[in-house]
Write a protein that holds these residues in place. Sequence first.
Motif, PDB file in Angstrom:
ATOM      1  N   MET A   1      -4.016  -8.864 -20.164  1.00 41.77           N
ATOM      2  CA  MET A   1      -2.769  -8.162 -19.826  1.00 41.77           C
ATOM      3  C   MET A   1      -1.544  -9.036 -20.086  1.00 41.77           C
ATOM      4  O   MET A   1      -0.484  -8.538 -20.476  1.00 41.77           O
ATOM      5  N   LEU A   2      -1.695 -10.344 -19.875  1.00 41.69           N
ATOM      6  CA  LEU A   2      -0.581 -11.260 -20.160  1.00 41.69           C
ATOM      7  C   LEU A   2      -0.379 -11.458 -21.661  1.00 41.69           C
ATOM      8  O   LEU A   2       0.744 -11.597 -22.126  1.00 41.69           O
ATOM      9  N   GLU A   3      -1.476 -11.466 -22.411  1.00 39.55           N
ATOM     10  CA  GLU A   3      -1.385 -11.683 -23.857  1.00 39.55           C
ATOM     11  C   GLU A   3      -0.990 -10.411 -24.609  1.00 39.55           C
ATOM     12  O   GLU A   3      -0.451 -10.485 -25.711  1.00 39.55           O
ATOM     13  N   SER A   4      -1.264  -9.241 -24.011  1.00 39.26           N
ATOM     14  CA  SER A   4      -0.944  -7.963 -24.672  1.00 39.26           C
ATOM     15  C   SER A   4      -0.130  -7.089 -23.712  1.00 39.26           C
ATOM     16  O   SER A   4      -0.687  -6.225 -23.030  1.00 39.26           O
ATOM     17  N   PRO A   5       1.185  -7.333 -23.602  1.00 44.93           N
ATOM     18  CA  PRO A   5       2.016  -6.550 -22.673  1.00 44.93           C
ATOM     19  C   PRO A   5       1.997  -5.065 -23.044  1.00 44.93           C
ATOM     20  O   PRO A   5       1.693  -4.699 -24.189  1.00 44.93           O
ATOM     21  N   PRO A   6       2.317  -4.178 -22.066  1.00 45.82           N
ATOM     22  CA  PRO A   6       2.330  -2.738 -22.365  1.00 45.82           C
ATOM     23  C   PRO A   6       3.381  -2.398 -23.416  1.00 45.82           C
ATOM     24  O   PRO A   6       4.421  -3.056 -23.496  1.00 45.82           O
ATOM     25  N   LYS A   7       3.084  -1.380 -24.220  1.00 47.06           N
ATOM     26  CA  LYS A   7       4.022  -0.939 -25.265  1.00 47.06           C
ATOM     27  C   LYS A   7       4.709   0.344 -24.796  1.00 47.06           C
ATOM     28  O   LYS A   7       4.050   1.270 -24.327  1.00 47.06           O
ATOM     29  N   GLY A   8       6.025   0.370 -24.909  1.00 46.03           N
ATOM     30  CA  GLY A   8       6.768   1.572 -24.518  1.00 46.03           C
ATOM     31  C   GLY A   8       6.832   1.735 -23.008  1.00 46.03           C
ATOM     32  O   GLY A   8       6.387   0.882 -22.249  1.00 46.03           O
ATOM     33  N   ALA A   9       7.401   2.862 -22.579  1.00 50.24           N
ATOM     34  CA  ALA A   9       7.554   3.125 -21.143  1.00 50.24           C
ATOM     35  C   ALA A   9       6.224   3.572 -20.546  1.00 50.24           C
ATOM     36  O   ALA A   9       5.461   4.298 -21.176  1.00 50.24           O
ATOM     37  N   THR A  10       5.934   3.093 -19.337  1.00 57.31           N
ATOM     38  CA  THR A  10       4.719   3.490 -18.619  1.00 57.31           C
ATOM     39  C   THR A  10       5.086   4.448 -17.499  1.00 57.31           C
ATOM     40  O   THR A  10       5.986   4.160 -16.707  1.00 57.31           O
ATOM     41  N   ILE A  11       4.422   5.589 -17.456  1.00 57.95           N
ATOM     42  CA  ILE A  11       4.600   6.517 -16.330  1.00 57.95           C
ATOM     43  C   ILE A  11       3.493   6.193 -15.329  1.00 57.95           C
ATOM     44  O   ILE A  11       2.316   6.435 -15.595  1.00 57.95           O
ATOM     45  N   PRO A  12       3.847   5.603 -14.164  1.00 58.73           N
ATOM     46  CA  PRO A  12       2.800   5.192 -13.225  1.00 58.73           C
ATOM     47  C   PRO A  12       2.100   6.368 -12.564  1.00 58.73           C
ATOM     48  O   PRO A  12       2.712   7.422 -12.353  1.00 58.73           O
ATOM     49  N   TYR A  13       0.825   6.176 -12.261  1.00 62.96           N
ATOM     50  CA  TYR A  13       0.050   7.212 -11.566  1.00 62.96           C
ATOM     51  C   TYR A  13       0.451   7.244 -10.101  1.00 62.96           C
ATOM     52  O   TYR A  13       0.521   6.216  -9.437  1.00 62.96           O
ATOM     53  N   ARG A  14       0.748   8.450  -9.613  1.00 60.67           N
ATOM     54  CA  ARG A  14       1.061   8.636  -8.197  1.00 60.67           C
ATOM     55  C   ARG A  14       0.067   9.629  -7.614  1.00 60.67           C
ATOM     56  O   ARG A  14       0.071  10.804  -8.011  1.00 60.67           O
ATOM     57  N   PRO A  15      -0.775   9.187  -6.695  1.00 55.59           N
ATOM     58  CA  PRO A  15      -1.747  10.123  -6.108  1.00 55.59           C
ATOM     59  C   PRO A  15      -1.047  11.297  -5.444  1.00 55.59           C
ATOM     60  O   PRO A  15       0.019  11.146  -4.843  1.00 55.59           O
ATOM     61  N   LYS A  16      -1.654  12.490  -5.588  1.00 51.93           N
ATOM     62  CA  LYS A  16      -1.091  13.709  -4.992  1.00 51.93           C
ATOM     63  C   LYS A  16      -1.361  13.720  -3.488  1.00 51.93           C
ATOM     64  O   LYS A  16      -2.419  13.311  -3.039  1.00 51.93           O
ATOM     65  N   PRO A  17      -0.404  14.257  -2.691  1.00 47.22           N
ATOM     66  CA  PRO A  17      -0.654  14.390  -1.255  1.00 47.22           C
ATOM     67  C   PRO A  17      -1.820  15.341  -0.996  1.00 47.22           C
ATOM     68  O   PRO A  17      -2.084  16.236  -1.804  1.00 47.22           O
ATOM     69  N   ALA A  18      -2.504  15.126   0.125  1.00 43.46           N
ATOM     70  CA  ALA A  18      -3.560  16.062   0.521  1.00 43.46           C
ATOM     71  C   ALA A  18      -2.901  17.413   0.764  1.00 43.46           C
ATOM     72  O   ALA A  18      -1.876  17.501   1.429  1.00 43.46           O
ATOM     73  N   SER A  19      -3.460  18.475   0.185  1.00 41.07           N
ATOM     74  CA  SER A  19      -2.799  19.780   0.286  1.00 41.07           C
ATOM     75  C   SER A  19      -2.957  20.374   1.683  1.00 41.07           C
ATOM     76  O   SER A  19      -4.019  20.329   2.277  1.00 41.07           O
TER      77      SER A  19
ATOM     78  N   ILE B   1       0.862  -1.189   0.000  1.00 45.21           N
ATOM     79  CA  ILE B   1       0.000   0.000   0.000  1.00 45.21           C
ATOM     80  C   ILE B   1       0.892   1.230   0.000  1.00 45.21           C
ATOM     81  O   ILE B   1       1.793   1.337   0.828  1.00 45.21           O
ATOM     82  N   SER B   2       0.656   2.137  -0.966  1.00 43.35           N
ATOM     83  CA  SER B   2       1.515   3.316  -1.086  1.00 43.35           C
ATOM     84  C   SER B   2       1.440   4.176   0.164  1.00 43.35           C
ATOM     85  O   SER B   2       0.407   4.261   0.825  1.00 43.35           O
ATOM     86  N   GLU B   3       2.570   4.814   0.476  1.00 44.48           N
ATOM     87  CA  GLU B   3       2.650   5.680   1.650  1.00 44.48           C
ATOM     88  C   GLU B   3       2.070   7.049   1.299  1.00 44.48           C
ATOM     89  O   GLU B   3       1.815   7.366   0.154  1.00 44.48           O
ATOM     90  N   GLY B   4       1.940   7.878   2.305  1.00 46.83           N
ATOM     91  CA  GLY B   4       1.603   9.280   2.056  1.00 46.83           C
ATOM     92  C   GLY B   4       0.242   9.680   2.542  1.00 46.83           C
ATOM     93  O   GLY B   4      -0.673   8.864   2.619  1.00 46.83           O
ATOM     94  N   ASN B   5       0.155  10.976   2.868  1.00 49.68           N
ATOM     95  CA  ASN B   5      -1.107  11.539   3.337  1.00 49.68           C
ATOM     96  C   ASN B   5      -1.919  11.961   2.118  1.00 49.68           C
ATOM     97  O   ASN B   5      -2.018  13.129   1.782  1.00 49.68           O
TER      98      ASN B   5
END
Length: 343
Positions: free
Chosen positions: A168-186, A51-55
């Motif tokens: 997902m196993l039959e069609s792997p991702p193409k190119g580099a993936t930039i993963p989504y990172r949730p923004k901290p609560a402001s 589980i990702s860290e962060g507020n």
Amino acid sequence: MESTKVQSEGGLNVTLTIRLLMHGKEVGSIIGKKGETVKKMREESGARINISEGNCPERIVTITGPTDTIFKAFAMIAYKFEEDIINSMSNSPATSKPPVTLRLVVPASQCGSLIGKGGSKIKEMRESTGAQVQVAGDMLPNSTERAVTISGTPEAIIQCVKQICVVMLESPPKGATIPYRPKPASTPVIFSGGQAYTIQGQYAIPHPDLTKLHQLAMQQTPFTPLGQTTPAFPGTRFHLSLLESEISFLIRLLTNSGLDASPPASTHELTIPNDLIGCIIGRQGTKINEIRQMSGAQIKIANAMEGSSERQITITGTPANISLAQYLINARLTSEVTGMGTL
């Protein structure tokens, strides 16, 4: 790989990673009292559950393991959410039970395979599992991933996840993936007299890191000639991993606050020697993507020209965006040229 093998429960040793996007309340339910629930899920499923860290209002739950362990983990999560719905209904006049809903985060390059030609694949999934499946049209902020929402009974969701794993196993991702990172609560921040303060309750607490970053962003500092080994900002060393949230605050404030209301976009060009461009780009573009996300600027690196020992970088954005991008590029170059360590 045959899809029938992937769908079988036993003995499949294909390791897969599935990412889920959850709200804080959902994460709390998965973690449980003193972490007991997630510990039980890990032990009984055999899958790795992080589980990702962060507020943050949203968190990323990553499930990794052979496909059969992933299905077990998903089943436990789906049944836990159904239990939460039943418990909440005991205090509610509502009579119809709402469906369990999970949100997967999937590389955009794989979404076409999930949808299928003319929507055929997603229609087949809906009809064969009884689950509702929706693929978001837009990518999640600062990423190349999309949300895939699955709703229905736990049984329908588990069957649907199995089919998604097959695709997902039959069609792997193409190119580099930039993963989504949730923004901290402001956290509320104010600037006064050239100083930055974070608001905690009724008090304004001085924030030295934000103050320094604010001052740097406000200086339209020229790019340091690369022949010099002096850092662009003498005596200043930042570890970006420690300051990522501060930079995010600053970007929001400088672009959205009254300090710089709707400034026009402008363009700035830099020239970088070919032998140093790699430290700006990073492995598979990780560093340049970090700089884009942190600064909010558009950054384009020109292709290498034959016979030229330099590459041109074009930065577009507000003055604050450009200033931050310049600073972050300078920081990368300074660490490379002076051996100050990884920034």
